[in-house]
Write an enzyme that holds these catalytic residues in place. Sequence first.
Site, PDB file in Angstrom:
ATOM      1  CB  CYS A  25      53.087  44.141 -26.478  1.00  0.00           C
ATOM      2  SG  CYS A  25      54.707  43.399 -26.647  1.00  0.00           S
ATOM      3  CB  CYS A  44      53.389  41.834 -29.214  1.00  0.00           C
ATOM      4  SG  CYS A  44      53.702  41.311 -27.506  1.00  0.00           S
TER       5      CYS A  44
END
Length: 122
Positions: A30, A33
Site C-alpha cells: 500500500c 500506508c
Amino acid sequence: MATVTLTKANYESTVSKDGIVIVDCWAEWCGACKNFSPVYEKTAAKYPQHTFGKLDTQAEKDLVDELGVEHIPTIALYRDGIMLFRQPGYYEEDKFDDIIRQAESLDMDEVREQIAAEKNDQ
C-alpha cells in the site's frame, strides 16, 4: 516507545487496556500506508504515554474482517478499551495530533454513560 506488532493473539489484550491505544492497519503493498508510516512513527515518538500498534492486514486477514476494515490505511483509536475512532485515510501530522488530543480530552465516564444509554434505547 516503539510500535507494537498486533496479531490475533495480542490484539484484544492490547486494545482493552487502560489508556489510549492507536492502531495503524496497513499493508506492505500500500503506497498510502508507506507514505503515512513516517507520520505514524513520529507521532508515536511524541506520545510515549500511549500505545501505538501496527496491524499488518495481509498477515491478519481474519482479524481485519472481524474489525470491518475495508480500506487502508485505517486508523483505529481506543481509550480504556472503547473504540472511539476508526477511519480510513492518510492523516497529516497536525490532523493526527488533533485526533489524539480530542481522545485525551474526553470524559470517559460520560462516554460510558452515552454508550449505556444507546444500548438501553435499542
